[in-house]
Design a protein around this motif. Structure first.
Motif, mmCIF file in Angstrom:
data_model
loop_
_atom_site.group_PDB
_atom_site.id
_atom_site.type_symbol
_atom_site.label_atom_id
_atom_site.label_comp_id
_atom_site.label_asym_id
_atom_site.label_seq_id
_atom_site.Cartn_x
_atom_site.Cartn_y
_atom_site.Cartn_z
ATOM 1 N N LEU A 150 0.822 -1.214 0.000
ATOM 2 C CA LEU A 150 0.000 0.000 0.000
ATOM 3 C C LEU A 150 0.858 1.267 0.000
ATOM 4 N N ALA A 151 2.093 1.162 0.477
ATOM 5 C CA ALA A 151 2.989 2.317 0.442
ATOM 6 C C ALA A 151 3.291 2.727 -0.994
ATOM 7 N N THR A 152 3.414 1.743 -1.884
ATOM 8 C CA THR A 152 3.650 2.049 -3.299
ATOM 9 C C THR A 152 2.430 2.722 -3.917
ATOM 10 N N VAL A 153 1.249 2.270 -3.553
ATOM 11 C CA VAL A 153 0.016 2.894 -4.047
ATOM 12 C C VAL A 153 -0.078 4.332 -3.542
ATOM 13 N N PHE A 154 0.231 4.521 -2.266
ATOM 14 C CA PHE A 154 0.223 5.873 -1.692
ATOM 15 C C PHE A 154 1.225 6.778 -2.417
ATOM 16 N N ALA A 155 2.425 6.260 -2.689
ATOM 17 C CA ALA A 155 3.446 7.048 -3.393
ATOM 18 C C ALA A 155 2.988 7.421 -4.799
ATOM 19 N N ALA A 156 2.297 6.503 -5.463
ATOM 20 C CA ALA A 156 1.787 6.802 -6.808
ATOM 21 C C ALA A 156 0.761 7.922 -6.765
ATOM 22 N N TYR A 157 -0.124 7.877 -5.772
ATOM 23 C CA TYR A 157 -1.123 8.955 -5.655
ATOM 24 C C TYR A 157 -0.473 10.290 -5.309
ATOM 25 N N VAL A 158 0.595 10.259 -4.537
ATOM 26 C CA VAL A 158 1.302 11.504 -4.218
ATOM 27 C C VAL A 158 1.934 12.085 -5.477
ATOM 28 N N ILE A 159 2.566 11.248 -6.279
ATOM 29 C CA ILE A 159 3.180 11.710 -7.535
ATOM 30 C C ILE A 159 2.113 12.252 -8.484
ATOM 31 N N PHE A 160 1.027 11.499 -8.667
ATOM 32 C CA PHE A 160 -0.029 11.935 -9.579
ATOM 33 C C PHE A 160 -0.681 13.232 -9.090
ATOM 34 N N GLY A 161 -0.909 13.324 -7.797
ATOM 35 C CA GLY A 161 -1.513 14.535 -7.238
ATOM 36 C C GLY A 161 -0.633 15.755 -7.380
ATOM 37 N N SER A 162 0.661 15.572 -7.225
ATOM 38 C CA SER A 162 1.562 16.718 -7.363
ATOM 39 C C SER A 162 1.743 17.131 -8.822
ATOM 40 N N ALA A 163 1.618 16.180 -9.732
ATOM 41 C CA ALA A 163 1.766 16.505 -11.153
ATOM 42 C C ALA A 163 0.563 17.258 -11.692
ATOM 43 N N ILE A 164 -0.568 17.057 -11.082
ATOM 44 C CA ILE A 164 -1.776 17.745 -11.536
ATOM 45 C C ILE A 164 -1.778 19.108 -10.943
#
Length: 140
Positions: A126-140
């Motif tokens: 789940l840490a990898t999923v959380f990291a992906a959402y952080v990256i996607f959220g910051s890119a938007i």
């Protein structure tokens, strides 16, 4: 290493060929407020990010504004990626709990810091999923 060599070559060539790299500061008809600021070899890097988008648009054009915005976005995503690696690497290193799991047979030490070292069904994924959402959220 390739980037470093190209960057050093750019810094040297920029001083020797001003008509190519600093055209607006050499030709009097094309001088602008931004091009009047003369900077050293690397001091111009910090100055680029101090000008507003409106100043860059008025003096350099829309292509320069888009390029600077792209660089700013890249810096932001890189910083978020560094933040993510601070917590993802330890999670991945200690993610293989079961001694009979396939993740214990990883031959490459670099793979131990990847998602391949986390056991199937481990909540650490789940840490990898959380990291992906952080990256996607910051890119938007």
């Amino acid at each position: 290493a390739v980037f470093g060599c190209c960057f050093v070559a750019f810094l040297v060539l920029r001083k020797h060929f001003p008509m190519i790299f600093t055209f607006n500061s050499v030709v009097k008809e094309h001088r602008t407020e931004i091009s009047k600021d003369v900077h050293g070899y690397v001091k111009w890097i910090s100055k680029v990010f101090t000008y507003s988008d409106d100043q860059i648009f008025e003096n350099c054009g829309m292509s320069a504004v888009i390029y600077i915005r792209f660089l700013r976005m890249g810096m932001k995503i890189a910083c978020v990626g560094i933040f993510n690696s601070i917590f993802l690497i330890p999670v991945s290193v200690y993610g293989c709990k079961d001694k009979t799991d396939a993740c214990n047979s990883l031959a490459d030490k670099l793979n131990e810091a990847s998602v391949g070292n986390i056991s199937a069904g481990n909540p650490s994924l789940l840490a990898t999923v959380f990291a992906a959402y952080v990256i996607f959220g910051s890119a938007i």
